[in-house]
Motif scaffolding. Structure first.
Motif, PDB file in Angstrom:
ATOM      1  N   VAL A 251       0.859  -1.182   0.000  1.00 27.46           N
ATOM      2  CA  VAL A 251       0.000   0.000   0.000  1.00 27.46           C
ATOM      3  C   VAL A 251       0.896   1.232   0.000  1.00 27.46           C
ATOM      4  CG1 VAL A 251      -1.858   1.225   1.165  1.00 27.46           C
ATOM      5  CG2 VAL A 251      -1.730  -1.270   1.318  1.00 27.46           C
ATOM      6  N   THR A 252       0.691   2.091  -0.976  1.00 24.14           N
ATOM      7  CA  THR A 252       1.509   3.297  -1.111  1.00 24.14           C
ATOM      8  C   THR A 252       0.612   4.520  -1.135  1.00 24.14           C
ATOM      9  OG1 THR A 252       3.150   2.081  -2.405  1.00 24.14           O
ATOM     10  CG2 THR A 252       3.255   4.477  -2.502  1.00 24.14           C
ATOM     11  N   GLU A 253       0.939   5.511  -0.316  1.00 29.50           N
ATOM     12  CA  GLU A 253       0.203   6.775  -0.368  1.00 29.50           C
ATOM     13  C   GLU A 253       0.737   7.570  -1.554  1.00 29.50           C
ATOM     14  OE1 GLU A 253      -1.068   8.939   3.231  1.00 29.50           O
ATOM     15  OE2 GLU A 253       0.136  10.597   2.435  1.00 29.50           O
ATOM     16  N   VAL A 254      -0.049   7.611  -2.628  1.00 25.85           N
ATOM     17  CA  VAL A 254       0.407   8.251  -3.862  1.00 25.85           C
ATOM     18  C   VAL A 254      -0.039   9.696  -3.958  1.00 25.85           C
ATOM     19  CG1 VAL A 254       0.599   6.099  -5.156  1.00 25.85           C
ATOM     20  CG2 VAL A 254      -1.593   7.319  -5.109  1.00 25.85           C
ATOM     21  N   TYR A 255      -0.957  10.098  -3.080  1.00 26.03           N
ATOM     22  CA  TYR A 255      -1.387  11.501  -3.048  1.00 26.03           C
ATOM     23  C   TYR A 255      -1.688  11.861  -1.611  1.00 26.03           C
ATOM     24  CZ  TYR A 255      -4.006  15.789  -4.044  1.00 26.03           C
ATOM     25  OH  TYR A 255      -4.442  17.088  -4.085  1.00 26.03           O
ATOM     26  N   SER A 256      -0.993  12.865  -1.113  1.00 26.82           N
ATOM     27  CA  SER A 256      -1.075  13.222   0.306  1.00 26.82           C
ATOM     28  C   SER A 256      -1.879  14.488   0.551  1.00 26.82           C
ATOM     29  CB  SER A 256       0.338  13.389   0.892  1.00 26.82           C
ATOM     30  OG  SER A 256       1.052  12.178   0.812  1.00 26.82           O
ATOM     31  N   GLY A 257      -2.821  14.783  -0.309  1.00 23.25           N
ATOM     32  CA  GLY A 257      -3.646  15.961  -0.130  1.00 23.25           C
ATOM     33  C   GLY A 257      -2.989  17.191  -0.724  1.00 23.25           C
ATOM     34  N   SER A 258      -3.791  18.212  -0.982  1.00 21.06           N
ATOM     35  CA  SER A 258      -3.278  19.406  -1.648  1.00 21.06           C
ATOM     36  C   SER A 258      -2.355  20.226  -0.759  1.00 21.06           C
ATOM     37  CB  SER A 258      -4.450  20.268  -2.112  1.00 21.06           C
ATOM     38  OG  SER A 258      -5.293  20.596  -1.006  1.00 21.06           O
ATOM     39  N   CYS A 415      -8.329  31.991  -9.487  1.00 19.88           N
ATOM     40  CA  CYS A 415      -7.316  31.024  -9.099  1.00 19.88           C
ATOM     41  C   CYS A 415      -6.746  30.327 -10.327  1.00 19.88           C
ATOM     42  CB  CYS A 415      -7.890  29.996  -8.132  1.00 19.88           C
ATOM     43  SG  CYS A 415      -9.186  28.965  -8.868  1.00 19.88           S
ATOM     44  N   TYR A 416      -5.652  29.619 -10.112  1.00 17.69           N
ATOM     45  CA  TYR A 416      -5.119  28.680 -11.089  1.00 17.69           C
ATOM     46  C   TYR A 416      -5.506  27.273 -10.645  1.00 17.69           C
ATOM     47  CZ  TYR A 416      -2.165  32.299 -13.218  1.00 17.69           C
ATOM     48  OH  TYR A 416      -1.703  33.427 -13.874  1.00 17.69           O
ATOM     49  N   VAL A 417      -5.622  26.338 -11.612  1.00 22.11           N
ATOM     50  CA  VAL A 417      -6.007  24.968 -11.282  1.00 22.11           C
ATOM     51  C   VAL A 417      -5.076  23.973 -11.967  1.00 22.11           C
ATOM     52  CG1 VAL A 417      -8.436  25.562 -10.925  1.00 22.11           C
ATOM     53  CG2 VAL A 417      -7.668  24.808 -13.189  1.00 22.11           C
ATOM     54  N   ARG A 418      -4.999  22.767 -11.379  1.00 22.37           N
ATOM     55  CA  ARG A 418      -4.272  21.661 -11.975  1.00 22.37           C
ATOM     56  C   ARG A 418      -4.983  20.360 -11.621  1.00 22.37           C
ATOM     57  NH1 ARG A 418       1.430  21.248  -8.476  1.00 22.37           N
ATOM     58  NH2 ARG A 418       0.483  20.838  -6.422  1.00 22.37           N
ATOM     59  N   VAL A 419      -4.726  19.314 -12.388  1.00 25.95           N
ATOM     60  CA  VAL A 419      -5.431  18.043 -12.248  1.00 25.95           C
ATOM     61  C   VAL A 419      -4.422  16.906 -12.299  1.00 25.95           C
ATOM     62  CG1 VAL A 419      -6.961  16.445 -13.479  1.00 25.95           C
ATOM     63  CG2 VAL A 419      -7.651  18.809 -13.163  1.00 25.95           C
ATOM     64  N   LYS A 420      -4.686  15.839 -11.516  1.00 26.10           N
ATOM     65  CA  LYS A 420      -3.855  14.637 -11.557  1.00 26.10           C
ATOM     66  C   LYS A 420      -4.766  13.421 -11.531  1.00 26.10           C
ATOM     67  CE  LYS A 420       0.521  12.971  -9.635  1.00 26.10           C
ATOM     68  NZ  LYS A 420       1.571  13.230  -8.606  1.00 26.10           N
ATOM     69  N   VAL A 421      -4.375  12.371 -12.259  1.00 28.03           N
ATOM     70  CA  VAL A 421      -5.195  11.172 -12.384  1.00 28.03           C
ATOM     71  C   VAL A 421      -4.438   9.969 -11.814  1.00 28.03           C
ATOM     72  CG1 VAL A 421      -6.399   9.623 -13.979  1.00 28.03           C
ATOM     73  CG2 VAL A 421      -6.332  12.082 -14.428  1.00 28.03           C
ATOM     74  N   ILE A 479      -9.242   7.701 -10.177  1.00 29.93           N
ATOM     75  CA  ILE A 479      -9.444   8.820  -9.251  1.00 29.93           C
ATOM     76  C   ILE A 479      -8.813  10.077  -9.843  1.00 29.93           C
ATOM     77  CG2 ILE A 479      -8.967   9.719  -6.941  1.00 29.93           C
ATOM     78  CD1 ILE A 479      -8.937   6.841  -5.932  1.00 29.93           C
ATOM     79  N   VAL A 480      -9.603  11.127  -9.924  1.00 30.08           N
ATOM     80  CA  VAL A 480      -9.129  12.421 -10.418  1.00 30.08           C
ATOM     81  C   VAL A 480      -9.107  13.394  -9.244  1.00 30.08           C
ATOM     82  CG1 VAL A 480      -9.565  14.336 -11.997  1.00 30.08           C
ATOM     83  CG2 VAL A 480     -10.118  11.993 -12.692  1.00 30.08           C
ATOM     84  N   VAL A 481      -7.957  14.021  -9.002  1.00 30.57           N
ATOM     85  CA  VAL A 481      -7.876  15.070  -7.991  1.00 30.57           C
ATOM     86  C   VAL A 481      -7.558  16.381  -8.691  1.00 30.57           C
ATOM     87  CG1 VAL A 481      -7.161  13.511  -6.150  1.00 30.57           C
ATOM     88  CG2 VAL A 481      -5.417  14.648  -7.526  1.00 30.57           C
ATOM     89  N   GLN A 482      -8.111  17.459  -8.179  1.00 32.91           N
ATOM     90  CA  GLN A 482      -7.811  18.795  -8.700  1.00 32.91           C
ATOM     91  C   GLN A 482      -7.388  19.692  -7.551  1.00 32.91           C
ATOM     92  OE1 GLN A 482      -9.496  21.885  -8.203  1.00 32.91           O
ATOM     93  NE2 GLN A 482     -10.815  20.999  -6.634  1.00 32.91           N
ATOM     94  N   GLU A 483      -6.531  20.633  -7.856  1.00 31.88           N
ATOM     95  CA  GLU A 483      -6.081  21.599  -6.863  1.00 31.88           C
ATOM     96  C   GLU A 483      -6.191  23.006  -7.439  1.00 31.88           C
ATOM     97  OE1 GLU A 483      -2.150  20.716  -5.551  1.00 31.88           O
ATOM     98  OE2 GLU A 483      -2.633  18.668  -4.934  1.00 31.88           O
ATOM     99  N   CYS A 484      -6.362  23.940  -6.541  1.00 32.84           N
ATOM    100  CA  CYS A 484      -6.354  25.349  -6.938  1.00 32.84           C
ATOM    101  C   CYS A 484      -5.375  26.099  -6.047  1.00 32.84           C
ATOM    102  CB  CYS A 484      -7.744  25.958  -6.826  1.00 32.84           C
ATOM    103  SG  CYS A 484      -8.406  26.004  -5.134  1.00 32.84           S
TER     104      CYS A 484
END
Length: 519
Positions: A251-258, A415-421, A479-484
């Motif tokens: 199990v690997t934490e591949v995304y640790s929140g924005s 704001c600016y935005v970005r996305v990761k899948v 899973i799609v995450v987006q950040e601003c």
């Protein structure tokens, strides 16, 4: 995915049928049956694994008919419906199997005591002192740490002869037979425990993504991504079900929140234990804390259910099923304890991933036996402070295995935005990205960056993700995450984004793990 593995048994079936058809009234042996003579039966495991031979297998024998000197049968009370007097040398293997099943059903219904019992140990077991007649042979289900073994019941006559299979027509009173095992994988669960020691309500909900990769005998047997979301500090669990027992899971934490960081190991490896055994489900734990970042973020989970029904399926709103009348079965799922649940089948439940409005998106799938649903929901109890930050949410739909992604600014500031899948290794090389506007640019960090500023109430242009589902036969998540991040200006008044900007830690807008949200 549960699978049934046929193992051995062919020799037993052919031999047992030869014995049976050699004893019917239309086949004449050289000598009469010695009806008063005692018989013995030896049960062997033929062609089975060493693991199965190491187990003790209880076997029960039920006498269902008497045999005459001429080799004809008379049913004993309670077994008249077997009608063995009707069989002859032309009786098929399927018909013998059906009679064995009928006898087994009668035993279950009437619950008689077995006439004899033996235990197969080390691959063999023997019982003697048996009167002549027709017997139902039933072996009990047994389990190893990784597999469940079941055995088909069969009818066996004592004595026997091998005339029907090309052997002698002499009666054999000491009979050897075999068991026909089915091997089924045992499955177990994995619990991922996530603790968030501090939470910033200003930047909104905190989403965390984990990859789960299981390997058994050098083969990847499970690969997927799962997520959990927080609207305050605390501890939550994700239950990932139905992973083959005995497999090693990383199990690997591949995304640790924005705006959060992992304070421990990024990966942990455990061995899956079968359901019902001590220590199951196995558990891994991760801890995160606020890193003083200024990025807001959220995510959306797309779950694809595999069904063996042929042709396209159409996913209805909120995960309701439509169309061809076939049922959709999910063998593995993620459950977020504490209120959030990844759906099994088509139940209407949601996954809380961030402080945002509800978005449901669904579309038609074409040319595949898989189905799609997606959910996005406001995390209960979260609060967003108006301190110059903004809120964005991902808007998307799926049609023809293409995800159409936009990010909407629902806040009060540009704001600016970005996305990761994120997806499991089974989708490696199966995701292709496209952008007609030319405003989405891939970065070295695997994010896709949108070049324009997104104003309040506005949305980004669309980015497409095409999923190649050819040959896939398991459920999976995408899973799609987006950040601003806030728009900043240089000394010349030019806008820019600083995705690594941090807040002044002297102005606390976050809480420790007391469960309270800063106000």
């Amino acid at each position: 995915m549960r699978k049934r593995i046929r193992q051995g048994g062919a020799v037993m079936l052919a031999l047992a049928l030869a014995w049976q058809t050699g004893l019917v009234s239309h086949v004449t042996a050289a000598t009469a049956v010695e009806t008063g003579r005692e018989c013995s039966v030896t049960v062997e495991l033929d062609g089975s694994s060493e693991e199965l031979k190491s187990l003790s297998i209880p076997v029960k024998l039920y006498r269902v008919a008497e045999v005459s000197e001429s080799g004809s049968y008379t049913m004993l009370p309670g077994y008249e419906s077997l009608k063995l007097s009707e069989v002859d040398s032309d009786t098929s293997a399927q018909e013998w199997e059906e009679k064995a099943k009928t006898a087994s059903d009668l035993v279950k219904e009437q619950t008689p005591e077995a006439n004899a019992e033996l235990t197969v140990t080390g691959g063999t077991g023997t019982e003697d002192g048996l009167p002549t007649g027709m017997y139902l042979v039933e072996a009990e289900e047994v389990q190893s740490p990784e597999y469940t073994y079941t055995f088909s019941p069969f009818l066996l006559s004592l004595p026997n002869n091998y005339y029907g299979s090309g052997g002698s027509d002499d009666w054999v009173y000491d009979v050897t037979t075999g068991l026909k095992p089915d091997q089924e994988e045992r499955l177990g669960d994995l619990e991922i425990e996530k603790t968030l020691t501090s939470y910033n309500a200003t930047v909104g909900g905190a989403t965390f993504v984990f990859s789960v990769e299981a390997v058994k005998e050098d083969e990847v047997v499970y690969s997927d991504v799962v997520s959990v979301a927080f609207d305050r500090a605390g501890t939550r669990q994700i239950l990932v079900e139905d992973i083959p027992a005995g497999s090693e899971v990383t199990v690997t934490e591949v995304y640790s929140g924005s705006s959060y960081e992992n304070t421990g190991a990024a990966s942990q490896t455990v061995e899956i234990l079968a359901d019902g055994t001590a220590g199951s489900p196995v558990q891994v734990s991760f801890t995160n804390t606020y890193d003083h970042g200024l990025n807001g973020g959220s995510g959306v989970v797309n779950h694809f259910d595999y069904t063996e029904a042929e042709g396209a399926r159409e996913a209805g709103q909120s995960g309701s099923s439509t169309g061809n009348g076939t049922s959709c079965v999910t063998t593995r799922r993620q459950r977020n304890k504490g209120g959030d649940e990844m759906r099994k089948g088509w139940s209407k439940k949601t996954i809380g991933l961030a402080a945002a409005a509800c978005i449901l998106a669904a579309g038609a799938t074409a040319g595949s036996a898989m189905a799609y649903f997606t959910t996005y929901a406001e995390a209960e109890g979260s609060q967003t402070l108006s301190l110059g930050m903004t809120t964005t949410i991902p808007g998307e739909e799926v049609s023809d295995w293409t995800k159409h992604i936009r990010v909407q600014n629902t806040g009060d500031y540009s704001c600016y935005v970005r996305v990761k899948v994120f997806a499991g290794s089974q989708l490696e090389g199966r995701l292709s990205f496209s952008d007609e506007s030319g405003k989405w640019t891939p970065g070295a960090d695997e994010y896709y960056y949108y070049s324009d500023i997104v104003a309040p109430d506005a949305s980004s242009d669309e980015m497409k993700i095409k999923i190649d589902s050819t040959g896939l036969d398991q459920d999976f998540n995408v899973i799609v995450v987006q950040e601003c991040t806030p728009v900043l200006y240089d000394e010349n008044g030019n806008p820019y984004a600083d995705w690594n900007a941090v807040a002044d830690s002297t102005e606390s807008s976050y809480t420790e793990a007391d469960g309270e949200v800063a106000e």
